[in-house]
Design a protein around this motif. Structure first.
Motif, PDB file in Angstrom:
ATOM      1  N   ALA A 399       0.962  -1.167  -0.383  1.00  0.00           N
ATOM      2  CA  ALA A 399       0.212   0.021   0.184  1.00  0.00           C
ATOM      3  C   ALA A 399       0.848   1.208  -0.613  1.00  0.00           C
ATOM      4  N   PHE A 400       2.155   1.289   0.537  1.00  0.00           N
ATOM      5  CA  PHE A 400       2.918   2.224   0.600  1.00  0.00           C
ATOM      6  C   PHE A 400       3.971   1.924  -0.259  1.00  0.00           C
ATOM      7  N   CYS A 401       4.449   0.998  -0.458  1.00  0.00           N
ATOM      8  CA  CYS A 401       5.577   1.188  -1.487  1.00  0.00           C
ATOM      9  C   CYS A 401       5.486   2.478  -2.745  1.00  0.00           C
ATOM     10  N   ARG A 402       6.268   3.296  -3.120  1.00  0.00           N
ATOM     11  CA  ARG A 402       6.312   4.515  -3.691  1.00  0.00           C
ATOM     12  C   ARG A 402       7.267   3.355  -5.647  1.00  0.00           C
ATOM     13  N   ALA A 403       7.727   2.971  -4.876  1.00  0.00           N
ATOM     14  CA  ALA A 403       8.727   2.268  -6.071  1.00  0.00           C
ATOM     15  C   ALA A 403       8.094   1.512  -7.424  1.00  0.00           C
ATOM     16  N   PRO A 404       8.223   1.742  -8.053  1.00  0.00           N
ATOM     17  CA  PRO A 404       6.840   1.390  -9.658  1.00  0.00           C
ATOM     18  C   PRO A 404       7.653   0.087 -10.036  1.00  0.00           C
ATOM     19  N   LEU A 405       7.369  -0.763  -8.875  1.00  0.00           N
ATOM     20  CA  LEU A 405       7.522  -1.942  -9.234  1.00  0.00           C
ATOM     21  C   LEU A 405       7.554  -2.652 -10.228  1.00  0.00           C
ATOM     22  N   GLN A 406       8.375  -3.924 -11.149  1.00  0.00           N
ATOM     23  CA  GLN A 406       7.884  -4.405 -12.558  1.00  0.00           C
ATOM     24  C   GLN A 406       7.766  -6.142 -12.466  1.00  0.00           C
ATOM     25  N   GLN A 407       9.110  -6.389 -11.033  1.00  0.00           N
ATOM     26  CA  GLN A 407       8.699  -7.948 -10.721  1.00  0.00           C
ATOM     27  C   GLN A 407       8.891  -7.544  -9.447  1.00  0.00           C
ATOM     28  N   LEU A 408       8.201  -8.563  -8.511  1.00  0.00           N
ATOM     29  CA  LEU A 408       8.131  -8.836  -6.984  1.00  0.00           C
ATOM     30  C   LEU A 408       8.983 -10.458  -7.245  1.00  0.00           C
ATOM     31  N   GLY A 409       9.714 -10.581  -6.426  1.00  0.00           N
ATOM     32  CA  GLY A 409       9.599 -12.101  -5.574  1.00  0.00           C
ATOM     33  C   GLY A 409       9.682 -12.342  -4.397  1.00  0.00           C
ATOM     34  N   ILE A 410       9.154 -12.818  -3.718  1.00  0.00           N
ATOM     35  CA  ILE A 410       9.034 -13.527  -2.404  1.00  0.00           C
ATOM     36  C   ILE A 410       9.312 -14.958  -2.205  1.00  0.00           C
ATOM     37  N   ALA A 411       9.648 -14.963  -1.008  1.00  0.00           N
ATOM     38  CA  ALA A 411      10.491 -16.336  -0.929  1.00  0.00           C
ATOM     39  C   ALA A 411       9.078 -17.240  -0.288  1.00  0.00           C
ATOM     40  N   GLU A 412       9.195 -18.665  -1.068  1.00  0.00           N
ATOM     41  CA  GLU A 412       8.392 -19.608  -0.747  1.00  0.00           C
ATOM     42  C   GLU A 412       8.624 -19.907   0.429  1.00  0.00           C
ATOM     43  N   GLU A 413       9.568 -20.010   0.502  1.00  0.00           N
ATOM     44  CA  GLU A 413       9.561 -20.354   2.427  1.00  0.00           C
ATOM     45  C   GLU A 413       8.428 -19.697   3.739  1.00  0.00           C
ATOM     46  N   VAL A 414       8.217 -18.645   3.106  1.00  0.00           N
ATOM     47  CA  VAL A 414       7.256 -17.382   4.056  1.00  0.00           C
ATOM     48  C   VAL A 414       5.941 -18.214   4.663  1.00  0.00           C
ATOM     49  N   GLY A 415       5.661 -18.932   3.524  1.00  0.00           N
ATOM     50  CA  GLY A 415       4.136 -19.755   3.907  1.00  0.00           C
ATOM     51  C   GLY A 415       2.995 -18.920   2.904  1.00  0.00           C
ATOM     52  N   LEU A 416       3.239 -19.267   1.909  1.00  0.00           N
ATOM     53  CA  LEU A 416       2.792 -18.323   1.107  1.00  0.00           C
ATOM     54  C   LEU A 416       1.000 -18.322   1.007  1.00  0.00           C
ATOM     55  N   SER A 417      -0.068 -18.359   0.819  1.00  0.00           N
ATOM     56  CA  SER A 417      -1.604 -18.407   1.284  1.00  0.00           C
ATOM     57  C   SER A 417      -1.768 -18.020   0.436  1.00  0.00           C
ATOM     58  N   ASN A 418      -3.338 -17.717   0.101  1.00  0.00           N
ATOM     59  CA  ASN A 418      -4.314 -17.304  -1.126  1.00  0.00           C
ATOM     60  C   ASN A 418      -4.088 -16.215  -1.422  1.00  0.00           C
ATOM     61  N   GLU A 419      -4.018 -15.466   0.683  1.00  0.00           N
ATOM     62  CA  GLU A 419      -3.873 -12.920   0.765  1.00  0.00           C
ATOM     63  C   GLU A 419      -2.829 -13.736  -0.368  1.00  0.00           C
ATOM     64  N   HIS A 420      -2.001 -13.871   0.316  1.00  0.00           N
ATOM     65  CA  HIS A 420      -0.717 -12.938  -0.107  1.00  0.00           C
ATOM     66  C   HIS A 420      -0.307 -13.406  -1.601  1.00  0.00           C
ATOM     67  N   LEU A 421      -1.011 -14.122  -2.592  1.00  0.00           N
ATOM     68  CA  LEU A 421      -1.352 -13.883  -4.233  1.00  0.00           C
ATOM     69  C   LEU A 421      -2.183 -12.953  -4.365  1.00  0.00           C
ATOM     70  N   ARG A 422      -3.215 -12.980  -3.390  1.00  0.00           N
ATOM     71  CA  ARG A 422      -4.770 -11.871  -3.551  1.00  0.00           C
ATOM     72  C   ARG A 422      -4.337 -10.443  -3.684  1.00  0.00           C
ATOM     73  N   MET A 423      -3.279 -10.315  -2.412  1.00  0.00           N
ATOM     74  CA  MET A 423      -2.908  -8.772  -2.438  1.00  0.00           C
ATOM     75  C   MET A 423      -1.932  -8.047  -3.547  1.00  0.00           C
ATOM     76  N   ILE A 424      -1.152  -9.297  -4.102  1.00  0.00           N
ATOM     77  CA  ILE A 424      -0.042  -9.291  -5.266  1.00  0.00           C
ATOM     78  C   ILE A 424      -0.883  -8.845  -6.728  1.00  0.00           C
ATOM     79  N   VAL A 425      -1.809  -9.636  -7.148  1.00  0.00           N
ATOM     80  CA  VAL A 425      -3.001  -9.054  -7.377  1.00  0.00           C
ATOM     81  C   VAL A 425      -3.630  -7.883  -7.383  1.00  0.00           C
ATOM     82  N   LYS A 426      -4.002  -7.282  -6.554  1.00  0.00           N
ATOM     83  CA  LYS A 426      -5.119  -5.983  -6.070  1.00  0.00           C
ATOM     84  C   LYS A 426      -3.765  -4.961  -6.585  1.00  0.00           C
ATOM     85  N   PHE A 427      -1.853  -5.271  -5.869  1.00  0.00           N
ATOM     86  CA  PHE A 427      -1.332  -4.243  -6.611  1.00  0.00           C
ATOM     87  C   PHE A 427      -1.166  -4.181  -7.807  1.00  0.00           C
TER      88      PHE A 427
END
Length: 480
Positions: A399-427
């Motif tokens: 919500a507060f990230c100012r950088a115009p990200l074109q690619q985002l990587g998140i380590a799979e070890e963090v316990g990814l869930s539907n909510e993580h992906l849903r937030m990324i899609v919204k972003f």
């Protein structure tokens, strides 16, 4: 269609196809050992598959043959118990080396005790196949070389030196080498026209002689990597004349700051520099890295420092001496997180940022993620985050990230869930810049996400392999 050019994958179908291509003589060798290569009747190949193989990996070929036995023949337990699978391996290896029209890559290694490494240049036609070689890997996977094998390998290197002069990539693991093997390999190195990339792995051996052999490649060597090696001043003196060297990589190496002294008079200009110590945490410190970073200075475009306890002074060194960084990766903790601000302020060309945070619990990492949202400058387009985080923290960050990200990587070890992906899609929908997302260093199992959500994500996002700097594979420190 099955890939027939490469034996770099342990594919049982590929093994079956290659075994069907054995000549009558080669099949007769197996028949005399009472090894059947088919259940009912032999399969006739459509055409000469071995002639089109350009890449060969000993270990993957061995795994493919063993896998094929396990899935095809009833006598598998007996064959494995008697160690006769190695006979099949040798016959298939001989066939490939004798019939390949243009072998470009060879990964040569001892895979297990039951396989004896032969003198491959003694195979009919092998020298012709090997004369085209461009990539050569020599390593010891799990078994020790026998004395007879050391002689075979030394003679192989010696014979290759007469016909192989086009090798541009060399990976050598030199533990267990005999003096004869070392001398013949050094000769092979010296006769090459243009070696551009070299990886040296030396657990308990001084790699000095091999580094000095690289002086013959001073006109072409651009990238040199050390793994699990102890380096000294004497080891690095030979690099002074390597005028085209622009990349140095140190993975789990032991070194001290004074070893860089010979490089002060070097003619090369480093553009890419990597320090990766995840397991050998006490082998290198911030003060050991700093002199080489200062030496490279404004020429550096790529810098990765994944070592424990990065000091605030190291961050200052990077900020003050490396203003032209484009790709940067580092490990931070509570005490150094704020030091990133100066690097971001001074490095206006920075585009790709990979970050590990040295915190074991979400209670440690969530506050840092909030802080990172404000720290990231607007020039960052590629971001990799490798630490645990809550869903709420990811939401606040996006919500507060100012950088115009074109690619985002998140380590799979963090316990990814539907909510993580849903937030990324919204972003991605709201900001409009994000196009690619990655969740791990290897093939990621997207089945953890709901099908409908995944389909929605794939309409606007490309799922890519996300490469972390401190994975030790060949592609670990590729540009991400």
């Amino acid at each position: 269609m099955m890939e027939i050019r490469s034996v770099l994958a342990s594919d049982t179908r590929l093994a079956s196809t290659l075994i069907s291509c054995l000549s009558r003589y080669e099949r007769g060798v197996l028949d005399r050992e009472k090894i059947r290569t088919y259940e009912k009747k032999p399969i006739r190949p459509i055409f000469d598959y071995p002639a089109f193989i350009t890449e060969l990996d000993y270990r993957k070929l061995d795994l493919a043959i063993r896998g094929w036995y396990s899935s095809t023949l009833k006598e598998t337990p007996k064959i494995i118990r008697l160690g006769k699978g190695s006979i099949v391996f040798i016959q298939v290896l001989k066939m490939i080396l004798s019939r390949s029209k243009r072998l470009l890559s060879l990964e040569f290694e001892k895979t297990r005790e039951t396989i004896n490494i032969p003198e491959i240049t003694g195979f009919t036609g092998a020298l012709i196949s090997l004369s085209h070689l461009e990539r050569f890997t020599i390593c010891q996977y799990s078994a020790e070389y026998k004395e007879s094998e050391k002689g075979n390998i030394a003679r192989t290197f010696a014979s290759m030196a007469h016909v192989c002069q086009s090798i541009n990539y060399l990976y050598i693991k030199i533990d267990g080498f005999s003096q004869e093997m070392e001398k013949s390999l050094i000769r092979l190195i010296r006769v090459q026209n243009e070696i551009r990339r070299v990886i040296i792995e030396a657990w308990s051996v001084d790699p000095r002689s091999f580094i000095f052999a690289m002086q013959c490649q001073a006109h072409s060597l651009t990238r040199l990597e050390f793994k699990w090696s102890y380096l000294s001043q004497a080891s690095l003196e030979a690099l002074v004349i390597c005028s085209k060297l622009d990349t140095l990589v140190f993975i789990e190496c032991k070194m001290k700051s004074e070893i860089w002294t010979p490089l002060l008079s070097a003619s090369f200009k480093l553009k890419k520099l990597y320090f990766l110590n995840k397991e050998n945490t006490d082998a290198i410190s911030s003060s050991d890295c700093s002199p080489l970073i200062r030496l490279a200075g404004e020429n550096l475009t790529d810098l990765v420092v994944m070592i424990q306890n990065c000091s605030a002074s190291l961050f200052e060194t990077i900020a003050d001496h490396c203003p032209n960084l484009v790709r940067f990766g580092i490990l931070v903790d509570k005490s150094t997180a704020r030091s990133l601000q100066k690097i971001f302020n001074n490095c206006g060309s920075l585009r790709q940022f990979s970050l590990r945070y040295d915190g074991q619990y979400i209670i440690d990492t969530d506050p840092f993620l909030f802080q990172l949202a404000w720290l990231l400058p607007v020039n960052i387009t590629h971001l990799n985050i490798h630490f645990s985080m809550s869903i709420e923290a990811l939401g606040v960050f996006l919500a507060f990230c100012r950088a115009p990200l074109q690619q985002l990587g998140i380590a799979e070890e963090v316990g990814l869930s539907n909510e993580h992906l849903r937030m990324i899609v919204k972003f991605a929908k709201e900001k409009g810049n994000l196009r690619r997302v990655g969740f791990g260093a290897f093939e990621f199992d997207c089945s953890i996400f709901d099908t409908e959500l995944l389909d929605e994500a794939k309409k606007i996002l490309e799922f890519v392999e996300n490469l972390w700097f401190d994975m030790y594979g060949d592609y670990a420190i590729a540009e991400f």
